[in-house]
Design a protein around this motif. Structure first.
Motif, PDB file in Angstrom:
ATOM      1  N   ASN A 257       0.825  -1.203   0.000  1.00 29.63           N
ATOM      2  CA  ASN A 257       0.000   0.000   0.000  1.00 29.63           C
ATOM      3  C   ASN A 257       0.861   1.255   0.000  1.00 29.63           C
ATOM      4  O   ASN A 257       0.562   2.230  -0.683  1.00 29.63           O
ATOM      5  CB  ASN A 257      -0.920   0.024   1.223  1.00 29.63           C
TER       6      ASN A 257
ATOM      7  N   GLY B 164       2.656   1.692  -3.285  1.00 29.81           N
ATOM      8  CA  GLY B 164       1.732   2.225  -4.285  1.00 29.81           C
ATOM      9  C   GLY B 164       1.477   1.297  -5.450  1.00 29.81           C
ATOM     10  O   GLY B 164       1.319   1.745  -6.586  1.00 29.81           O
TER      11      GLY B 164
ATOM     12  N   GLU C  23      -9.477  -6.573   1.565  1.00 40.06           N
ATOM     13  CA  GLU C  23      -9.839  -5.178   1.848  1.00 40.06           C
ATOM     14  C   GLU C  23      -8.731  -4.446   2.602  1.00 40.06           C
ATOM     15  O   GLU C  23      -8.776  -3.236   2.755  1.00 40.06           O
ATOM     16  CB  GLU C  23     -11.158  -5.100   2.629  1.00 40.06           C
ATOM     17  N   GLN C  24      -7.746  -5.201   3.079  1.00 42.48           N
ATOM     18  CA  GLN C  24      -6.586  -4.529   3.689  1.00 42.48           C
ATOM     19  C   GLN C  24      -5.533  -4.171   2.645  1.00 42.48           C
ATOM     20  O   GLN C  24      -4.561  -3.483   2.949  1.00 42.48           O
ATOM     21  CB  GLN C  24      -5.965  -5.412   4.768  1.00 42.48           C
ATOM     22  N   TYR C  25      -5.716  -4.681   1.439  1.00 41.26           N
ATOM     23  CA  TYR C  25      -4.791  -4.352   0.351  1.00 41.26           C
ATOM     24  C   TYR C  25      -5.408  -3.256  -0.508  1.00 41.26           C
ATOM     25  O   TYR C  25      -6.562  -3.377  -0.935  1.00 41.26           O
ATOM     26  CB  TYR C  25      -4.553  -5.567  -0.557  1.00 41.26           C
ATOM     27  N   ASP C  26      -4.645  -2.228  -0.796  1.00 39.64           N
ATOM     28  CA  ASP C  26      -5.124  -1.217  -1.740  1.00 39.64           C
ATOM     29  C   ASP C  26      -5.135  -1.866  -3.125  1.00 39.64           C
ATOM     30  O   ASP C  26      -4.086  -2.103  -3.718  1.00 39.64           O
ATOM     31  CB  ASP C  26      -4.176  -0.012  -1.709  1.00 39.64           C
ATOM     32  N   HIS C  27      -6.329  -2.208  -3.609  1.00 42.05           N
ATOM     33  CA  HIS C  27      -6.396  -2.893  -4.904  1.00 42.05           C
ATOM     34  C   HIS C  27      -6.855  -1.952  -6.014  1.00 42.05           C
ATOM     35  O   HIS C  27      -7.112  -2.384  -7.132  1.00 42.05           O
ATOM     36  CB  HIS C  27      -7.295  -4.135  -4.806  1.00 42.05           C
ATOM     37  N   LEU C  28      -6.989  -0.670  -5.688  1.00 41.23           N
ATOM     38  CA  LEU C  28      -7.535   0.277  -6.675  1.00 41.23           C
ATOM     39  C   LEU C  28      -6.533   1.316  -7.148  1.00 41.23           C
ATOM     40  O   LEU C  28      -6.769   1.980  -8.166  1.00 41.23           O
ATOM     41  CB  LEU C  28      -8.745   0.995  -6.062  1.00 41.23           C
ATOM     42  N   ILE C  29      -5.439   1.493  -6.428  1.00 45.11           N
ATOM     43  CA  ILE C  29      -4.478   2.528  -6.806  1.00 45.11           C
ATOM     44  C   ILE C  29      -3.980   2.293  -8.236  1.00 45.11           C
ATOM     45  O   ILE C  29      -3.927   1.154  -8.686  1.00 45.11           O
ATOM     46  CB  ILE C  29      -3.311   2.573  -5.786  1.00 45.11           C
ATOM     47  N   LEU C  30      -3.673   3.362  -8.907  1.00 44.45           N
ATOM     48  CA  LEU C  30      -3.262   3.443 -10.317  1.00 44.45           C
ATOM     49  C   LEU C  30      -4.485   3.493 -11.246  1.00 44.45           C
ATOM     50  O   LEU C  30      -4.366   3.761 -12.432  1.00 44.45           O
ATOM     51  CB  LEU C  30      -2.317   2.317 -10.750  1.00 44.45           C
ATOM     52  N   ASN C  31      -5.647   3.252 -10.674  1.00 43.57           N
ATOM     53  CA  ASN C  31      -6.912   3.402 -11.411  1.00 43.57           C
ATOM     54  C   ASN C  31      -6.994   2.562 -12.685  1.00 43.57           C
ATOM     55  O   ASN C  31      -7.549   2.996 -13.692  1.00 43.57           O
ATOM     56  CB  ASN C  31      -7.142   4.883 -11.750  1.00 43.57           C
ATOM     57  N   ASN C  32      -6.428   1.377 -12.635  1.00 42.29           N
ATOM     58  CA  ASN C  32      -6.490   0.485 -13.801  1.00 42.29           C
ATOM     59  C   ASN C  32      -7.091  -0.873 -13.472  1.00 42.29           C
ATOM     60  O   ASN C  32      -7.123  -1.752 -14.335  1.00 42.29           O
ATOM     61  CB  ASN C  32      -5.082   0.277 -14.370  1.00 42.29           C
ATOM     62  N   THR C  33      -7.572  -1.058 -12.243  1.00 41.60           N
ATOM     63  CA  THR C  33      -8.072  -2.379 -11.838  1.00 41.60           C
ATOM     64  C   THR C  33      -9.470  -2.581 -12.412  1.00 41.60           C
ATOM     65  O   THR C  33     -10.447  -2.085 -11.869  1.00 41.60           O
ATOM     66  CB  THR C  33      -8.092  -2.493 -10.304  1.00 41.60           C
ATOM     67  N   VAL C  34      -9.558  -3.290 -13.528  1.00 42.44           N
ATOM     68  CA  VAL C  34     -10.863  -3.488 -14.158  1.00 42.44           C
ATOM     69  C   VAL C  34     -11.547  -4.759 -13.668  1.00 42.44           C
ATOM     70  O   VAL C  34     -12.750  -4.890 -13.775  1.00 42.44           O
ATOM     71  CB  VAL C  34     -10.793  -3.460 -15.703  1.00 42.44           C
TER      72      VAL C  34
ATOM     73  N   ARG D  11     -11.626  -6.612 -10.035  1.00 41.40           N
ATOM     74  CA  ARG D  11     -11.159  -6.538  -8.657  1.00 41.40           C
ATOM     75  C   ARG D  11     -11.065  -7.939  -8.055  1.00 41.40           C
ATOM     76  O   ARG D  11     -11.509  -8.905  -8.668  1.00 41.40           O
ATOM     77  CB  ARG D  11     -12.117  -5.657  -7.849  1.00 41.40           C
TER      78      ARG D  11
END
Lengths: 737, 232
Positions: free
Chosen positions: A158, A161, A421-432, A434
């Motif tokens: 996280n 990044g 949910e403890q992992y930031d899986h959305l950063i970089l805004n490319n996770t299509v 999840r």
């Protein structure tokens, strides 16, 4: 020789993890007794973790080539061409032993290490995954390990990044004393700008970059090459401490320095630290390396040459800088607040020379340090085959709905939301796609391409039949990538086994590798990187053989990506592939009947390929609305997952009369996918399956708020969800939030 | 519209917010290094992005709040210029005194990455003019220290002055301070300065702007800013 350095004795040699015959080999190689520092260097280079001495022979059989493979095994990570001038760079690596001793730092530095492997090659990490195995939930240490490992992965990834987008988590008593942490990272680079460890040019500066060197992690790789006994916790000082902030700065500085054309060769300091990185750079380039340890940035005073050469302090890099670029490179590093020091030069002597305080502490032949490492053809025995289980022989008292309720709330099948949910899986805004799908999908830059990625292995299968289990792990990864619509391109393998000096364990390794090789070849799914972790044993008891497969595939258009959730009421549910009711080594057998026996399901690779190609075509042509691969838990668990993801239920037909209903719904036959189709597309899908020669059966129709098998008690989807979501938060003592 | 995104060592969502701004406004923002002392001339909007500036060591946002560029940010805010701090940016704004209160560790002590429901409390600000008043929107959160806390007097003042702009709510649209995901006082997700020109919020509107990736509820926040600046 400083008098305070210990004398080389058989005991000291043994403490360094070197066998007497291996020490003889050293004496023969250098023609004299090694110095203390040299002994340390040999122990670092020749342990199992760095030399692959037990597995090398068998790794040679793996298929590693394809037209799209830019770099196979042997570098920091594998590299594949994904088109449009772009390359995906990826690898999976274990950090098992340290994560048992100190879960937070052990797991965190595992993530740090694999991220570094990826950006060392010039790639920006775009996704991370992890495959975790823990002991029996009832074991007193398990909860502590789950909490620590997950927090450690989160704390590192996280902050660095990178989105942590997928993985797997499993529990089994055979991991009680040896939990597994296999971390995978995927990066993106320009296909023509990949950086390698191979040094070129004599007299060029060898530069040290990153964090300072401390006394942490000394002998980490040696520790990771031995079994645990009582008191494994005492090995805590061999675990490194991670600093994700330093790693983030190192990433940005490295990519900037590469962009500026300053880098000739680069190698991260991972296992065995400065020793391994310097030797690799020289040996790969047919050059000698001379190091001056007085120049090394140190965190503490009074460090000896031995300690500096063996420290596994994190977030460090070694580079050979292009002539005349030193100042530019230094300016970039100072901007990022990182250490930059010229610590040596390349030479034409083919010697690895280490100086400290005016003395030569080591002077060794650089090529032989790697090339002459012991190579063992360890004796092995084939795992005895088990019988196929006849469902009629089973004494089943459970009901179908009752068995489903138990399975979906059991540790292996319960939702892992508390973890991801403890992992930031959305950063970089490319996770299509999840976490929670068959494979994670990450958009490549601004699209339309996407990369699909997954981690898979079914250790029970591997234990019962290593060859079929190895095949199955590869096939399942390939299937998961296919199920989202991706073309599988290549894999990384993380081979976790027990003590290879036991012929039974060695037999598992050999069998799994043969299976992996056979599947990789048949599916055009080459191995481009990997890692071997042996001696995962405590008090003589080994883990289940666990060759984790990390697969990567490409989607040409992410808008066509498939997901597993039911999309609408009234759609037809089909299963593609044959259902024979294979219960051997199934989750049903293990969880409901408390037995782990029988032959695991065989994988027909030609059929696997044909079925997958059909499904990918259907997805690409927009003919299916939802797709899910069928793996452990069988049809009913797969259907439940599709219902849970959508909130839409299904009406399911009774199984064929000639088949045991438990075997039908929970059997784990391979090469199967469940798809849903709109009524307008149904005829075409059936026709396409027929043309491809793939059996297809109608399971039922989507709709309502419950799963209802004809003649059985209907189960409300929301009630299943409650069970599915409850186990892990309650186990971790955190309530339902 | 001229926007500037600050980059501190350890920032990691600067690219996400720059991309969102570019997508919505058609103009790429300037990326401004923390060690600079001036903003690009004519800057309308300053964004402090998410991340772990200085590793969140010491206290999150504490070191970044003392970076050279922050003097220029304070001057920009004092002139009435728009400042948007997201996640770590919110933490930095609190540490720098541009917003009151502080963000402490989540009540359950774990990092949380999930979609959160938020209520837009007012739409007469430059950040929310394209939302309906009272609208319920979905932004993701991704933080370990998003638990907003302030003394009772400050909380009272924030509420009286209507400076709570975003509040976490339950699916039924009502706030439940006992259930709020990170333990934030009064379920506060985002607050504005007295002059309504400085917004700090924990959730990430920049990660919900692109239909290919997920919901697009965050778009209107950036559209609001573009609209407000055009009008000005």
């Amino acid at each position: 020789m400083i008098p305070s350095e210990p004398k080389i004795t058989p005991e000291l040699v043994a403490e360094h993890g070197l066998k007497p015959d291996e020490y003889e080999r050293i004496l023969k190689l250098i023609g004299r007794e090694p110095t203390f520092t040299e002994l340390g260097i040999f122990s670092a280079m020749w342990n199992e973790h760095c030399s692959y001495k037990s597995s090398r022979l068998h790794l040679r059989g793996l298929p590693t080539k394809a037209p799209w493979v830019i770099q196979g095994p042997g570098e920091n990570a594998g590299v594949i061409d994904i088109g449009d001038g772009k390359a995906a760079v990826f690898k999976m690596e274990s950090h098992n032993h340290p994560s048992y001793i100190e879960p937070y730092q052990g797991a965190g530095t595992g993530v740090g290490g694999i991220l570094r492997d990826v950006f060392t090659m010039g790639a920006r990490p775009i996704a991370a995954l992890n495959a975790l195995r823990f002991g029996d939930p009832k074991h007193p240490r398990t909860r502590h390990l789950v909490g620590g490992v997950v927090a450690g992965i989160a704390g590192y990834g996280n902050s660095f990044g990178v989105p942590t987008v997928g993985g797997l988590v499993g529990f089994h008593t055979r991991y009680d004393g040896n939990n597994l942490v296999n971390a995978m990272a995927v990066g993106l680079a320009d296909a023509d700008k990949i950086f390698y460890a191979k040094a070129t040019g004599v007299g060029l500066p060898v530069v040290y970059l990153g964090s300072k060197t401390g006394r942490d992690g000394i002998h980490g790789a040696t520790m990771a090459s031995a079994e645990f006994g009582e008191g494994a916790e005492e090995k805590r000082p061999t675990v490194q401490v991670g600093d994700p902030f330093a790693e983030k700065l190192l990433l940005e500085a490295c990519l900037e320095i590469m962009e500026a054309g300053c880098v000739v060769a680069i190698q991260d300091m991972g296992a065995a630290g400065l020793t391994c990185s310097a030797v690799e750079m020289g040996a790969k380039g047919d050059l000698g390396i001379e190091l001056d340890l007085d120049k090394l940035p140190c965190r503490e005073t009074g460090m000896s040459a031995y300690e500096m050469m063996l420290s596994e302090s994190q977030e460090r890099m070694l580079m050979v800088i292009a002539p005349g670029k030193e100042e530019q490179a230094e300016a970039i590093f100072l901007k990022w607040g990182l250490d930059f020091a010229i610590v040596g030069y390349t030479t034409d002597t083919l010697r690895f020379v280490v100086r400290h305080k005016g003395e030569i502490k080591a002077d060794l032949p650089i090529k032989e340090l790697g090339d002459e490492a012991p190579l063992y053809d360890r004796p092995w025995v084939e795992t005895p085959k088990q019988q196929r289980i006849d469902p009629a022989s089973l004494d089943i008292t459970a009901t179908l709905p009752g068995a489903l309720e138990r399975l979906i709330g059991s540790p292996d099948f319960a939702s892992k939301r508390w973890i991801w949910e403890q992992y930031d899986h959305l950063i970089l805004n490319n996770t299509v796609q999840r976490p929670g799908g068959d494979a994670a999908v990450v958009r490549v830059e601004d699209g339309p391409k996407g990369l699909a990625m997954t981690c898979d292995v079914t250790p029970r299968y591997c234990e019962a039949d290593p060859f079929e289990g190895g095949k199955q792990a590869v096939a399942e990864a390939w299937r998961n990538l296919t199920a989202v619509g991706a073309r599988p391109l290549a894999l990384t393998d993380n081979l976790n086994f027990g003590n290879p000096e036991k012929p039974e364990i060695m037999g598992q390794l050999v069998g799994c590798l043969r299976g992996i090789g056979a599947a990789a070849l048949e599916l055009d799914f080459p191995v481009v990187s990997g890692n071997v972790s042996l001696y995962n044993e405590t008090n003589g008891r080994g883990i289940l053989p666990t060759p984790t497969i990390g697969g990567v595939g490409v989607l040409d258009d992410i808008e066509k990506m498939a997901t597993l959730d039911f999309k609408a009421n009234g759609e037809t549910i089909l299963v593609l592939g044959a259902t024979t009711g294979w219960l051997g080594q199934s989750a049903f057998l293990s969880e409901i009947l408390d037995r782990e026996d029988g032959a695991p399901p065989p994988v027909d690779l030609a059929l696997e390929r044909k079925t997958g190609d059909l499904v990918r075509g259907l997805i690409n042509d927009g003919l299916v609305t939802a797709v899910h691969d069928v793996s452990d838990g069988g049809l009913l668990v797969a259907l439940t997952e599709m219902a849970l993801a959508s909130g839409i239920g299904a009406n399911l037909a009774a199984p064929p009369p000639d088949m045991n209903p438990f075997a039908f719904w929970f059997g784990e036959d391979q090469a199967r996918y469940i798809v849903t189709v709109e009524s307008s597309a149904k005829a075409l899908v059936l026709r396409r399956a027929e043309l491809a020669g793939i059996p297809v059966a109608k399971l039922g129709t989507t709709g309502g708020d419950r799963l209802h098998i004809a003649g059985e008690r209907p189960i409300v989807v929301d009630a299943l969800r409650e069970r599915h979501e409850a186990w892990l938060p309650i186990y971790m003592g955190a309530g339902l939030m | 519209m001229k926007s500037a995104v600050l980059v501190f060592p350890g920032s990691n969502r600067e690219g996400d917010v720059a991309r969102a701004l570019h997508m919505v406004s058609g103009v790429k923002p300037a990326m401004v290094w923390h060690a600079d002392t001036a903003l690009p001339p004519g800057t309308d909007l300053v964004v402090l992005p998410g991340g772990f500036s200085y590793g969140d060591y010491l206290r999150c946002g504490a070191i970044a709040a003392r970076a050279p560029i922050m003097e220029a940010v304070r001057a920009h805010a004092a002139r009435g210029g728009l400042v948007l701090g997201i996640c770590n940016g919110f933490q930095i704004l609190c540490e720098s005194g541009l917003l009151p209160g502080v963000l402490v560790r989540n009540a359950r002590l774990r990092f949380i990455c999930r979609e959160a429901l938020l209520k837009v409390e007012r739409n007469d600000t430059p950040f929310t003019r394209r939302y309906a008043r009272g609208a319920i929107v979905r932004y993701p959160v991704a933080h370990g220290e998003g638990n907003y806390t302030a003394d009772a007097a400050t909380l009272k003042r924030l509420e009286e002055e209507g400076r709570v702009l975003f509040r976490y709510v339950m699916p039924d649209g009502h706030r439940d301070d006992a259930q709020v995901l990170n333990g934030a006082a009064n379920s506060i997700a985002g607050i504005v300065s007295e002059k309504l020109n400085v917004l700090g919020l924990m959730p990430h509107p920049e990660n919900h702007v692109d239909p290919v990736v997920g919901p697009t509820d965050g778009r209107a926040l950036f559209e609001s800013i573009v609209g407000a600046l055009e009008k000005a």
